[in-house]
Design a protein around this motif. Structure first.
Motif, short mmCIF file in Angstrom:
data_model
loop_
_atom_site.label_atom_id
_atom_site.label_comp_id
_atom_site.label_asym_id
_atom_site.label_seq_id
_atom_site.Cartn_x
_atom_site.Cartn_y
_atom_site.Cartn_z
N PHE A 21 0.04 -3.80 -3.95
CA PHE A 21 0.00 -3.59 -2.55
C PHE A 21 1.29 -2.86 -1.70
O PHE A 21 1.37 -2.13 -1.09
CB PHE A 21 -0.48 -4.60 -1.95
CG PHE A 21 -1.91 -4.97 -2.38
CD1 PHE A 21 -2.97 -3.97 -2.66
CD2 PHE A 21 -2.37 -6.10 -2.03
CE1 PHE A 21 -4.19 -4.13 -2.80
CE2 PHE A 21 -3.62 -6.54 -2.52
CZ PHE A 21 -4.58 -5.51 -3.03
N ALA A 22 2.44 -3.55 -2.46
CA ALA A 22 3.73 -3.04 -1.68
C ALA A 22 3.90 -1.58 -2.13
O ALA A 22 4.40 -0.94 -1.41
CB ALA A 22 4.82 -4.02 -2.56
N ALA A 23 3.81 -1.09 -3.44
CA ALA A 23 3.67 0.17 -3.92
C ALA A 23 3.23 1.03 -3.07
O ALA A 23 3.65 2.27 -2.70
CB ALA A 23 3.58 0.24 -5.22
N LEU A 24 1.90 0.80 -2.84
CA LEU A 24 0.95 1.72 -2.07
C LEU A 24 1.39 1.67 -0.27
O LEU A 24 0.77 2.30 0.35
CB LEU A 24 -0.36 0.99 -2.08
CG LEU A 24 -1.14 1.46 -3.30
CD1 LEU A 24 -2.49 0.66 -3.45
CD2 LEU A 24 -1.40 2.76 -3.33
N GLY A 25 2.42 0.48 -0.21
CA GLY A 25 2.80 0.69 1.43
C GLY A 25 1.70 0.11 2.16
O GLY A 25 1.42 0.46 3.29
N LEU A 26 0.74 -0.81 1.66
CA LEU A 26 -0.30 -1.37 2.40
C LEU A 26 0.19 -2.34 3.47
O LEU A 26 1.03 -3.28 3.25
CB LEU A 26 -1.28 -2.17 1.46
CG LEU A 26 -2.65 -2.11 1.90
CD1 LEU A 26 -3.50 -0.76 2.26
CD2 LEU A 26 -3.51 -2.92 0.61
N LYS A 27 -0.21 -2.10 4.78
CA LYS A 27 0.21 -2.86 5.68
C LYS A 27 -1.10 -3.39 6.60
O LYS A 27 -2.06 -2.79 6.62
CB LYS A 27 0.90 -2.34 6.85
CG LYS A 27 2.16 -1.54 6.19
CD LYS A 27 2.93 -0.66 7.07
CE LYS A 27 4.34 -0.13 6.37
NZ LYS A 27 4.28 0.76 5.67
N THR A 28 -0.83 -4.45 7.63
CA THR A 28 -1.63 -4.89 8.40
C THR A 28 -2.28 -3.70 9.01
O THR A 28 -1.58 -2.79 9.60
CB THR A 28 -1.19 -6.10 9.31
OG1 THR A 28 -0.60 -6.94 8.50
CG2 THR A 28 -2.09 -6.43 10.37
N GLY A 29 -3.58 -3.79 9.38
CA GLY A 29 -4.25 -2.55 9.98
C GLY A 29 -4.61 -1.47 9.23
O GLY A 29 -5.41 -0.43 9.70
N ASN A 30 -4.36 -1.35 8.05
CA ASN A 30 -4.52 -0.13 7.07
C ASN A 30 -6.05 -0.03 6.67
O ASN A 30 -6.70 -1.08 6.82
CB ASN A 30 -3.50 -0.08 6.03
CG ASN A 30 -2.32 0.60 6.19
OD1 ASN A 30 -1.22 0.47 5.25
ND2 ASN A 30 -1.92 0.93 7.55
N GLY A 45 -2.95 18.95 -4.80
CA GLY A 45 -1.97 18.73 -3.56
C GLY A 45 -1.35 17.36 -3.63
O GLY A 45 -0.68 16.91 -2.81
N PHE A 46 -1.51 16.62 -4.51
CA PHE A 46 -0.60 15.30 -4.71
C PHE A 46 0.73 15.17 -5.73
O PHE A 46 0.79 16.19 -6.40
CB PHE A 46 -1.42 14.31 -5.39
CG PHE A 46 -2.88 13.72 -4.81
CD1 PHE A 46 -2.91 12.76 -3.73
CD2 PHE A 46 -4.11 14.39 -5.34
CE1 PHE A 46 -3.95 12.40 -3.20
CE2 PHE A 46 -5.37 13.97 -4.43
CZ PHE A 46 -5.00 12.86 -3.48
N GLN A 47 1.49 14.45 -4.86
CA GLN A 47 3.12 14.69 -5.36
C GLN A 47 3.28 13.29 -6.06
O GLN A 47 3.12 12.18 -5.22
CB GLN A 47 3.90 14.85 -4.30
CG GLN A 47 3.64 16.40 -3.63
CD GLN A 47 3.91 17.29 -4.75
OE1 GLN A 47 4.75 17.43 -5.56
NE2 GLN A 47 2.86 18.51 -4.75
N GLN A 48 3.82 12.91 -7.32
CA GLN A 48 4.18 11.90 -7.65
C GLN A 48 5.34 11.20 -7.01
O GLN A 48 6.24 12.16 -6.96
CB GLN A 48 4.22 12.06 -9.25
CG GLN A 48 4.60 10.65 -9.93
CD GLN A 48 4.77 10.34 -11.22
OE1 GLN A 48 4.40 11.66 -12.02
NE2 GLN A 48 5.25 9.33 -11.94
N VAL A 49 5.40 9.98 -6.77
CA VAL A 49 6.52 9.33 -6.03
C VAL A 49 6.88 8.12 -6.55
O VAL A 49 7.70 7.76 -5.97
CB VAL A 49 6.25 9.27 -4.45
CG1 VAL A 49 5.91 10.65 -3.84
CG2 VAL A 49 5.12 8.51 -3.99
N GLY A 50 6.31 7.84 -7.39
CA GLY A 50 6.53 6.60 -8.04
C GLY A 50 6.07 6.17 -9.47
O GLY A 50 4.82 6.69 -9.70
N LEU A 51 6.40 5.08 -10.06
CA LEU A 51 5.84 4.67 -11.26
C LEU A 51 6.18 3.10 -11.37
O LEU A 51 7.52 2.79 -11.40
CB LEU A 51 6.26 5.42 -12.53
CG LEU A 51 5.74 4.88 -14.01
CD1 LEU A 51 4.33 4.96 -14.13
CD2 LEU A 51 6.50 5.39 -15.06
N THR A 52 5.39 2.04 -11.39
CA THR A 52 5.66 0.83 -11.39
C THR A 52 4.98 0.35 -12.62
O THR A 52 3.87 0.48 -12.90
CB THR A 52 4.90 0.11 -10.22
OG1 THR A 52 5.50 0.75 -9.01
CG2 THR A 52 5.16 -1.39 -10.27
#
Length: 197
Positions: free
Chosen positions: A31-40, A177-184
């Motif tokens: 969830f942190a990697a996805l940037g998931l926040k309250t209200g999303n 159209g997707f750009q890779q921005v990370g790997l966890t």
């Protein structure tokens, strides 16, 4: 209800960080990697019984929304029952095929997770439908996370020939159209993170 409380309510077979197509893999990291926040608004695509959907419902809070989507009506029914038992009214459960147009409004989703699904035999034939549909549904700068087993991982549940490397996934979905921005790295899997370009 806090997301950790939802995690504790799940059947023990889902409360793990080990091998298996089902089973939650390090939800805090995901969830942190996805940037998931309250209200999303979060989409669990190919949700199965909805382990991530249930956890995400508490993570995004009452002002957020979670959509669990799967082609198997039995899995969606399990998610419906679990969301009622956990008192998570912000979860919508949808029966839909990932290889067909998705019943989602354009630019309505903040983050999508596809966990342990992309390797399914025959689904690769529908990536030309799936990824444009996810791109359409994501908001600008929305994130897509894909959890799969890396090639060398010693997980007994997934044959080596079905495993997808992050490089393979990135190359296959870049044209959409997707750009890779990370790997966890997770315990036995990898989360490849993309953003809507």
């Amino acid at each position: 209800m806090q997301w950790k409380e939802c995690f504790d309510l799940q059947p023990p077979r889902y409360r793990r960080d080990g091998a298996g197509s089902f089973g939650v893999q390090s939800p805090e990291l995901v969830f942190a990697a996805l940037g998931l926040k309250t209200g999303n608004c979060f989409l669990d695509a190919g949700c199965g019984p909805g382990e991530y959907a249930l956890l995400a419902a508490a993570w995004v809070g009452a002002s957020g929304r979670v959509i669990g989507l799967d082609h198997d009506a039995r899995m969606i029914e399990q998610l419906r029952q679990a969301s009622q038992a956990a008192d998570c009214p912000n979860i919508a459960s949808l029966i839909a095929d990932l290889g067909a147009p998705l019943p989602l409004a354009a630019s309505s989703i903040d983050a999508v997770l596809i966990s342990g699904v992309l390797h399914m035999p025959g689904l690769d034939e529908h990536w030309g439908v799936l990824f444009p549909e996810l791109y359409r549904a994501l908001r600008p700068n929305g994130r897509l996370g894909i959890i799969e087993s890396p090639k060398p991982a010693a997980t007994p549940d997934l044959p080596l020939h079905l495993r997808l490397t992050p490089t393979t996934i990135a190359a296959e979905i870049k044209p959409y159209g997707f750009q890779q921005v990370g790997l966890t790295k997770l315990s036995s899997r990898e989360l490849v993170l993309f953003t809507k370009g």
